[in-house]
Design a protein around this motif. Sequence first.
Motif, PDB file in Angstrom:
ATOM      1  N   TYR A 229       0.859  -1.190   0.000  1.00 34.85           N
ATOM      2  CA  TYR A 229       0.000   0.000   0.000  1.00 34.85           C
ATOM      3  C   TYR A 229       0.891   1.234   0.000  1.00 34.85           C
ATOM      4  CZ  TYR A 229      -3.391   3.551   1.347  1.00 34.85           C
ATOM      5  OH  TYR A 229      -4.166   4.673   1.375  1.00 34.85           O
ATOM      6  N   TYR A 250      -6.024  -2.695   5.734  1.00 36.29           N
ATOM      7  CA  TYR A 250      -6.035  -2.536   4.271  1.00 36.29           C
ATOM      8  C   TYR A 250      -6.264  -3.874   3.584  1.00 36.29           C
ATOM      9  CZ  TYR A 250      -4.409  -1.670  -0.472  1.00 36.29           C
ATOM     10  OH  TYR A 250      -4.312  -1.589  -1.842  1.00 36.29           O
ATOM     11  N   SER A 272     -13.397   2.026   3.588  1.00 38.09           N
ATOM     12  CA  SER A 272     -12.318   2.836   4.132  1.00 38.09           C
ATOM     13  C   SER A 272     -12.654   4.286   3.844  1.00 38.09           C
ATOM     14  CB  SER A 272     -10.980   2.447   3.509  1.00 38.09           C
ATOM     15  OG  SER A 272     -11.106   2.190   2.146  1.00 38.09           O
ATOM     16  N   PHE A 288      -1.848   4.403   5.765  1.00 29.53           N
ATOM     17  CA  PHE A 288      -3.252   4.015   5.611  1.00 29.53           C
ATOM     18  C   PHE A 288      -4.153   4.669   6.654  1.00 29.53           C
ATOM     19  CE2 PHE A 288      -6.784   0.806   6.002  1.00 29.53           C
ATOM     20  CZ  PHE A 288      -7.300   0.992   4.731  1.00 29.53           C
TER      21      PHE A 288
END
Length: 348
Positions: A229, A250, A272, A288
């Motif tokens: 990510y 994630y 999210s 994240f």
Amino acid sequence: MNDDIVKVRSLNKQYRVRGANGLSRDIVQAVSDVNLDIRRGETLGLVGESGCGKTTLSRMIVRLLAPTDGTIEFDGRDVSSLRGSRLKQFRRRAQIVFQDPYASLDPRTTVGDSMEEGLVHHGIGDRLERRRRVAEMLDMVGLQAAHADRYPHEFSGGQRQRIGIGRALILKPDLLVADEPVSALDVSVQAQILNLLKDLQQELNLTVLFVAHNLAVVENVSDRVAVMYLGRVVEIASRAEIFDNPQHPYTETLLRAVPTAHPRGRRMQRLSLGEVPSPLYPPAGCTFHPRCPIARSGLCDHSPPQLMPVPVGEPDHQASCYLRAGDLAEPRSSSVQTEQMIEPKGES
């Protein structure tokens, strides 16, 4: 004996981007502080959203790109700064299959000459021996020796990808990087190429780094899975652990986004919050955390978490999450209530 054929440590790749005025410059951190091991003989799946750095990382591992800093060890030898003849020797042992089977072959060169090029470059065999090896490799990837005299435009997408695989394997490498090898192909052809790769891996004793964004494909071919990510590896574990016991929020979000075949069988979707941050200006702390439903202010936005063993699951399951791994880990059941859930409209 060391079971890891590739060891990546603190690997970074930066690109400088000129501003609109042509003078100011920004830095894109394409890959950031990646630590990764690839075990000999395994298939390691590398997954994540488009733009997360998967292709950049895989191309650095085979040294098509030079890292900004960090080290890449191949079979116990540092290859991150190789040049000249030493880099040439390394590339014989590490090959790549590209994503686009249409762009990866020279349209002005016959298939036989294209596959033979690597043998010529490394000084392997005479003309007759090279032609024999090309014919053998074409047969191995499901084509015919007579196809060596044809041009790429005479083949379908699936056949071109078979040629690309044969061209990479004709040098008998130890490591094969497959960079989204089926994403440009029809669904009906994807299974054929995946089965071919698995058969060749067993026959040639290959180690494979399989790069993809399709989780169903990764689940089918991988022994272990690493999730990326925004330039970082955020979770790594066996295939079963990633799909049955994901620990990073994630990874959970990716799995929740996979559609199911039957509308009544859809699971509740976990959302999210917010958009993917720009790699030009990544968030502080865990990248994240602005989108994470369980993030804690003052913890997750302070410093980037490192990959740490998770308290549940297999011993080599690691995640870079303060709340799911390490000393601050808390049970998943206590955090599920804080996640924003939504049930698809029109379903009971």
